[in-house]
Design a protein around this motif. Structure first.
Motif, PDB file in Angstrom:
ATOM      1  N   CYS A  88      15.855   0.417 -38.291  1.00  0.00           N
ATOM      2  CA  CYS A  88      15.775  -1.034 -38.138  1.00  0.00           C
ATOM      3  C   CYS A  88      15.150  -1.733 -39.333  1.00  0.00           C
ATOM      4  O   CYS A  88      14.102  -1.326 -39.822  1.00  0.00           O
ATOM      5  CB  CYS A  88      14.930  -1.377 -36.916  1.00  0.00           C
ATOM      6  SG  CYS A  88      15.669  -0.795 -35.411  1.00  0.00           S
ATOM      7  N   CYS A 134      18.732   6.954 -34.943  1.00  0.00           N
ATOM      8  CA  CYS A 134      17.815   5.845 -35.270  1.00  0.00           C
ATOM      9  C   CYS A 134      18.549   4.854 -36.163  1.00  0.00           C
ATOM     10  O   CYS A 134      19.232   5.233 -37.110  1.00  0.00           O
ATOM     11  CB  CYS A 134      16.574   6.384 -35.981  1.00  0.00           C
ATOM     12  SG  CYS A 134      15.527   5.065 -36.630  1.00  0.00           S
ATOM     13  N   CYS A 187       9.565  -0.006 -32.480  1.00  0.00           N
ATOM     14  CA  CYS A 187       8.985   1.244 -32.002  1.00  0.00           C
ATOM     15  C   CYS A 187       7.594   1.449 -32.600  1.00  0.00           C
ATOM     16  O   CYS A 187       6.636   1.752 -31.908  1.00  0.00           O
ATOM     17  CB  CYS A 187       9.896   2.404 -32.381  1.00  0.00           C
ATOM     18  SG  CYS A 187      10.411   2.352 -34.111  1.00  0.00           S
ATOM     19  N   CYS A 205      12.594   0.406 -28.355  1.00  0.00           N
ATOM     20  CA  CYS A 205      13.589   0.875 -29.333  1.00  0.00           C
ATOM     21  C   CYS A 205      14.881   0.072 -29.191  1.00  0.00           C
ATOM     22  O   CYS A 205      15.383  -0.135 -28.085  1.00  0.00           O
ATOM     23  CB  CYS A 205      13.868   2.351 -29.097  1.00  0.00           C
ATOM     24  SG  CYS A 205      15.180   2.999 -30.136  1.00  0.00           S
TER      25      CYS A 205
HETATM   26  S1  SF4 Z   1      16.309   2.461 -33.790  1.00  0.00           S
HETATM   27 FE1  SF4 Z   1      14.768   3.634 -34.845  1.00  0.00          FE
HETATM   28  S2  SF4 Z   1      13.547   2.143 -35.982  1.00  0.00           S
HETATM   29 FE2  SF4 Z   1      14.765   1.008 -34.491  1.00  0.00          FE
HETATM   30  S3  SF4 Z   1      13.423   0.763 -32.765  1.00  0.00           S
HETATM   31 FE3  SF4 Z   1      14.616   2.613 -32.380  1.00  0.00          FE
HETATM   32  S4  SF4 Z   1      13.456   4.333 -33.202  1.00  0.00           S
HETATM   33 FE4  SF4 Z   1      12.592   2.424 -33.983  1.00  0.00          FE
END
Ligand code: SF4
Ligand code: SF4
Ligand code: SF4
Ligand SMILES: [Zn+2]
Lengths: 760, 71
Positions: free
Chosen positions: A297, A294, A21, A72
């Motif tokens: 990651c 979220c 992201c 994402c």
């Molecule tokens: S899960 Fe969170 S860190 Fe991973 S790509 Fe999606 S918004 Fe970004």
């Protein structure tokens, strides 16, 4: 390690790369931290995250269209995180704006011709850097104002004032060349004005025109709001660099959206649907839940699968730097010694890492360098190396088949099987002699793995040289390796010696008729030294199938098998972590089935390492050769219940096996001159301390001999016990004992490495 | 070199069996990896037999050894 090598190692680990992201976002907002703060209800802190990387956040946070959502990793797991809604919720509900602190003025001025998002963003960024911007436009906010809540707009205006952004409503100048003499840089911020002036965009990355101090948005310009803001940022950065007279292009590869290398394992993540926003946007609870989706990651795939990597609380990129710094220390404490010596050198990380980061190579090289510079702590591997030395002298045996002057084959059981299960060496050797037509010799020796793992290049070479010489004396037989580590060491260090694994040979000649019928099924544990030995793993499975024994494969097996905790001499360098590693492996093995199954393996060391956690574990040879031999301390018990062989017993087993085979197979009983040495017994506490402190019965014997010879000791009149010490080489051993009719009873033992210089 | 005091118990009930002397605190040198320390330890005044009690060997001494190894 050289600095450029460090750079290479560091570059290989992607753990610090941005999540997708953030890489996709033209402004590279720290989405992870933002979501973390939001999920925790820390709205002001989340707002500070946006404030840091967004130009004119009061506006931007309200009009972002969420380019990040395309990449994402939640996308197919319930839907991408709804960043636009979260951002506007945050902007509306934050109660504290971080202070706007422009850098000291550089005395430079930039004219921005045209209004709109690019102009405003460029002005914000320039002003923060101490360069005074003036926006020349009567309609600077025309395409923005209607989309922004009134309160946010007011706050934005206040911030712009604090930053000293000036607005001018003068006529647009006609002569661009003339303006350039008055301003340090000129930015054409809209497509219309770009079209109006006689200059040409020559670099779409830096937005530079054929007039070196003029930068422009492209014409025509089809861009979303967030992209226009990003154009403004690019204009500002180029203007700044041209004013400072530095390279316009250097280090700007990741300025716009780019592809991050970060790989996150999501296979075990379950789907969680996106939370819808009402007409008024999110309420607090929903915003928190949405942000909580979220995945935060990161990579950490190696760390999540290696007890050692997790133990030191970081990841390989950082470890590489620690190792580099450790080597650079001249004075002071080397904090990474323990870390370097605790890797099991098992190579699982390399298989798991999307970038093939081989921590084992990093650590082994570091050890070799430490040994070469004499900075390797003596205590790290000394005990294991002494054991190897013993195995290769007193414990070593190399004989051709009885009455043969050369061997076509020789069984090479390694040094641990004779130490742990001497009776299995005997039965296997006898069986091989019966089954193979050509003469089969026996070659008991250590393959040199401990020296190799300890980073001792010279000792490794000396050991392999000994093996080579002996092998030539025996008529260059094909070696039948009984230990998977030996097999991998031969392949690496002695490729000129032809070897085959015991399993391959047994599969070929057929299995002994009298196999033990085990309770089934078993969980199969592949030793980590078979990671790249697919043939050996296949032969083992073929034998298991022939025996009609059913097995379960654990989550991590074969190429991805885990170390039992012995590899890399971990048990010598860091016994506590070694225990943790064994425990971890035992748990992985237990977790693969619902009801506890016994473990089946084919390495003597793995068997003992897993058995010490309480996990019932047997060696494949325990099934194949159920015959027991009391002369070799085999007690005919259920092999899964046999306790772990202690350090002293391992040595004695080697000697016992050697004497036994010399008598029974070769008819040459070694004349063991039994002197009338005093008998020694140990209390339970003493025996336990010996095991924990790695003090051998042979060490104790040396202290007793010394007491006998010199008659010197100390006496505690309260406990009525004696204490005495002796220092054979690098360690002083102490015993606390009572003596009765020449028999010593040892109550306690301890040791230290410091040397005592008694007073004159 | 400063002489370190690391033991505080009473060792008057200890004797050297060979010399039949009571142990007394005496400055002794301890050496490891090019480092030297002077430490007061219970010692036979006649033959110089030094006592390193278990508690000392497994705690303080082990720590110092570790520190010196990482130097
Ligand atoms: S899960 Fe969170 S860190 Fe991973 S790509 Fe999606 S918004 Fe970004
Ligand atoms: S080699 Fe094994 S112990 Fe070492 S870091 Fe890799 S997985 Fe962990
Ligand atoms: S698996 Fe480990 S070494 Fe490889 S990129 Fe991920 S964190 Fe770095
Ligand atoms: Zn004395």
């Amino acid at each position: 390690m050289e600095q450029h090598e460090l750079r290479q190692w560091e570059a290989q680990c992607t753990q610090e790369d941005a999540p997708h992201c953030q890489a996709q976002c033209p402004l590279h907002i720290d989405v992870r931290t933002f979501c973390k703060k939001m999920a925790a209800g820390k709205i002001n802190e989340a707002w500070a995250v946006l404030y840091k990387s967004m130009p004119m956040p009061h506006i931007t946070a309200n009009i972002c269209n969420g380019l990040c959502m395309e990449t994402c990793l939640r996308k197919d797991l319930g839907g991408s995180i709804n960043m636009p809604e979260l951002e506007s919720y945050c902007a509306a509900n934050a109660t504290k704006n971080p202070p706007v602190r422009p850098l000291p003025s550089k005395g430079k001025r930039v004219l921005i011709i045209g209004g709109g998002l690019s102009a405003l963003a460029a002005a914000w960024d320039l002003a923060k850097k101490g360069i005074s911007p003036t926006i020349l436009s009567t309609e600077a906010y025309d395409d923005v104002a209607s989309n922004i809540p009134e309160k946010a707009f007011e706050q934005h205006e206040q911030a712009m004032k604090k930053l000293g952004v000036l607005f001018s409503s003068e006529e647009l100048p006609e002569d661009l060349a003339e303006i350039c003499t008055k301003w340090d840089a000129v930015l054409l911020a809209t497509s219309e004005v770009a079209n109006q002036y006689p200059c040409e965009l020559i670099n779409p990355k830096t937005l530079q025109t054929n007039i070196s101090s003029v930068f422009t948005v492209p014409f025509p310009c089809i861009a979303t709001s967030i992209e226009r803001i990003a154009l403004g940022r690019t204009l500002a950065l180029s203007a700044e660099r041209s004013i400072q007279n530095v390279s316009l292009t250097a280090g700007r590869d990741t300025e716009g959206p780019y592809q991050s290398r970060l790989q996150t394992a999501v296979s075990s993540v379950s789907s969680l649907p996106r939370l819808p926003a009402g007409d008024e946007g999110y309420d607090e609870a929903t915003a928190m839940l949405e942000a909580g989706r979220c995945l935060q990651c990161e990579c950490m795939q190696c760390v999540n699968n290696c007890v050692y990597l997790a133990e030191f609380k970081s990841y390989p990129k950082v470890y590489a730097r620690h190792i580099y710094n450790n080597a650079a220390i001249v004075m002071g404490t080397r904090h990474a010694n323990k870390m370097i010596n605790s890797c099991m050198l098992c190579g699982l990380c390399e298989e798991i890492c999307p970038e093939d980061f081989a921590v084992q190579n990093l650590c082994l090289t570091a050890r070799q360098e430490m040994v070469a510079d004499s900075t390797m702590p003596p205590s790290a591997h000394e005990f294991a190396l002494r054991d190897m030395a013993f195995a290769n002298t007193a414990g070593m045996l190399a004989k051709n088949a009885p009455s043969a002057s050369a061997s076509t084959y020789a069984f090479f059981p390694g040094c641990q099987l004779p130490a742990i299960s001497p009776h299995l060496v005997e039965s296997t050797y006898n069986y091989l002699r019966d089954s193979l037509e050509e003469p089969v010799g026996l070659f008991i020796h250590c393959c040199g793995a401990p020296a190799h793992w300890a980073g001792q290049k010279d000792l490794t070479e000396a050991t392999t040289r000994q093996i080579l010489q002996q092998w030539e004396i025996m008529g260059k037989p094909e070696l039948i390796t009984g230990c998977p580590t030996c097999a991998s060491m031969f392949a690496e260090l002695l490729p000129q010696i032809p070897t085959r694994s015991l399993w391959e040979v047994l599969e070929e000649v057929g299995l002994p008729a009298k196999a033990r019928m085990p309770q089934q099924p078993y969980v199969l544990h592949d030793p980590c030294s078979t990671r790249h030995d697919e043939p050996m793993r296949a032969h083992v499975r073929a034998i298991i199938e022939k025996l009609a024994v059913s097995i379960t494969e654990p989550r991590l097996s074969g190429l991805l098998t885990e170390c039992c905790g012995f590899g890399g001499l971990l048990d010598s360098a860091n016994p506590e972590l070694s225990r943790k590693a064994s425990q971890h492996r035992a748990e992985t093995l237990s977790a693969c089935t619902e009801d506890e199954q016994d473990v089946l393996t084919y390495c003597a060391m793995c068997r003992d390492m897993l058995a010490r956690t309480g996990k019932r574990t047997i060696h494949l040879l325990d099934i194949l050769f159920p015959n027991c031999n009391a002369a070799l301390s085999c007690c005919d018990a259920d092999p899964a219940t046999i306790p772990v062989t202690g350090f002293s017993d391992r040595r004695e087993n080697r000697i016992r096996l050697k004497e036994h085979l010399l008598t029974t197979v070769w008819g040459e009983a070694e004349s063991v001159t039994k002197e009338n040495a005093p008998t020694i017994t140990y209390t339970e506490q003493a025996a336990a301390n010996m095991e924990e402190r790695r003090i051998l019965r042979s060490d104790i014997r040396k202290v007793v001999d010394y007491v006998e010879a010199t008659n010197s000791s100390l006496f505690n009149t309260q406990t009525q016990r004696n204490v005495a010490s002796f220092r054979p080489v690098g360690v002083t051993y102490w015993i606390e004992y009572t003596k009765d009719n020449d028999a010593y009873c040892i109550h306690n033992v301890w040791s230290h490495r410091m040397q005592i210089i008694p007073p004159k | 070199m400063n002489t370190l005091q690391v033991l505080h118990d009473d060792f008057s009930h200890w004797k050297c069996t060979q010399c039949n002397e009571q142990l007394v605190f005496t400055a002794v040198e301890l050496v490891y990896l090019e480092s030297k320390f002077s430490v007061e330890l219970p010692t036979c005044p006649a033959c110089g037999y030094v006592l390193i009690p278990e508690s000392l060997a497994t705690s303080k001494m082990a720590e110092v050894e570790q520190l010196l190894e990482d130097k």
